[in-house]
Scaffold this active site. Sequence first.
Site, short mmCIF file in Angstrom:
data_model
loop_
_atom_site.label_atom_id
_atom_site.label_comp_id
_atom_site.label_asym_id
_atom_site.label_seq_id
_atom_site.Cartn_x
_atom_site.Cartn_y
_atom_site.Cartn_z
N ASP A 110 30.89 35.65 44.20
CA ASP A 110 32.06 36.48 43.90
C ASP A 110 31.57 37.84 43.41
OD1 ASP A 110 35.12 36.36 43.52
OD2 ASP A 110 34.43 37.21 41.63
N HIS A 120 32.86 39.67 41.01
CA HIS A 120 33.12 39.96 39.60
C HIS A 120 31.93 39.56 38.72
CE1 HIS A 120 37.29 39.48 41.23
NE2 HIS A 120 37.48 40.54 40.46
N SER A 145 39.96 44.43 38.21
CA SER A 145 40.10 43.04 37.80
C SER A 145 38.91 42.55 36.97
CB SER A 145 40.27 42.13 39.03
OG SER A 145 39.28 42.38 39.99
#
Length: 532
Positions: free
Chosen positions: A181, A183, A311
Amino acid sequence: MGRQLNGRGWRAPLATAVLAAAAALASAAPAAAAPAVAPQYDLALCCRLCPKAADPAVYDGSSYLEEFRVLQQGRDGWLFRSGIDLTTKIDISDESLAELKRLATVLRKRGTELVIVFQPPRALMDPDKLTAEQRRHYDFAAAKKAYGNALARIRTAGVSVAPLDRLIDEHKGYEYFFRRDHHWTPQGAEHTAQVVADTVQQLPAFQDVPRRSFVTKPAMLIGKPGTLQKVASQICGGVYSMQYVTGYATEPGDGSGETGGDALLGDAKATPAANDATAGGLLDATGGDDGGLLGNGGDGEVPQIVLIGTSNSDSKGGYNFGGYLQQYLGADLLDTALSGGSFDGSLLHYLPSELYQKHPPKIMIWEMPWQNWPGSDKNPYKTFRQAVPLVHDGCHGRPAALAQTVQLQQGSNELLFNGGGKVQNLTGARYWLDIQFDDPTVKDLHAMIWYFSGQKESLKLHFNQYVDNGGRFVTELRSNRPDYAAATFMGATIELDQAPARPLKASAQLCEAADAPSQQTATLEDRKHAHD
């Protein structure tokens, strides 16, 4: 790395039932029962990239897929994007620096210092997850140097930049990013927050920020499917296992359970994300003494440090970046970051809010992944031509040089016209355009801006679905080229490709920019002589 069951595993329930029945019969018979045989399972490694994922053409035709070109298999179940994660070049254009400096200057005039958090590439932060073959082709030293140079370049715009290159360490002992991912993990967020807090605490503006202690505790289990693994499954089929990590929450050290953001919402126990402006309506501050979002405490209850960003920074993902910042800063913070808003969505969402307009913070922390930096290929002017006037809330409260409301139809709709026998000297570098649709869900604007010089601009602005612009679009008249900056505004039209599904109106104002030199009007005849 995920694992899956194969072979005889499916027979286990049936085998158990048969053995149980046999045991029951044996207990009634004089013969001794045979020992039960435990069920057996075959385990096989699951979920590695297929050869198709190595074909760059697979990622064509979708702007989303293009961001993942080309997926590569790393160690320990990691996935990398060759274009973004394995880069050794980071472009910080002169144009983007000039635009950032403009924004930092107008924010500083309103009492706000800007701090940039420039998230580094994934392979640079977790190089130990690259295979031996990938390490032979990935120039780690060049990537580290490029990132350090990028930070130094951004500082030339007159803003503070967190020195996250301090965190680059091949043997750091934790995973900065998730395995599949884009993030950062809670650990990555915490280490980043420590560096950012150290940067903020050195600012003179921080000295007057009220202090408060915070503590962080384990609060949840985060199951991360991962954006990279979703694309891998889309291309190759199959399903990866979830990655699970501990999530954390930060609360005041005095045990009150209420942060400044909670007080603004008027309910400290409403949701786990109560100090996150995206939790619902926080930016629509009403003020006053009626128990509204600003509460009864006035300015003292509004955090003087604000976090904007992606985010990575909002509270929905559980990374707790904002919470860690509060802990290491020892000060309250308002988190206005937005998931799905790109690097500028929360900025353009926050600036026109009453919360900012009435209570500009002393410090604004702007987090953005390195690939979202508004480089030359992303037209940085488009973002900053909106942000700069929004610092002053556009044309709200300012005298309008031109104003009109029109009912919109399919095709071209005349919105403003600088004429009627009297042409005003409305030069591009000195005026702002503020357009408000009566439908607050409108997120796309296509306008044509016309000039007496014969030039015209096709202006297209778009907000992502998660950014609540309220149907409003604010922008400078074009001034990033000398010919446009000196041109005189003639008119503006709104272009609609299709007829509105229901009646739709747009109201427009053209107003003088803040700090712009005073303007003079001229008759149409005077303008003709001036061009002779």
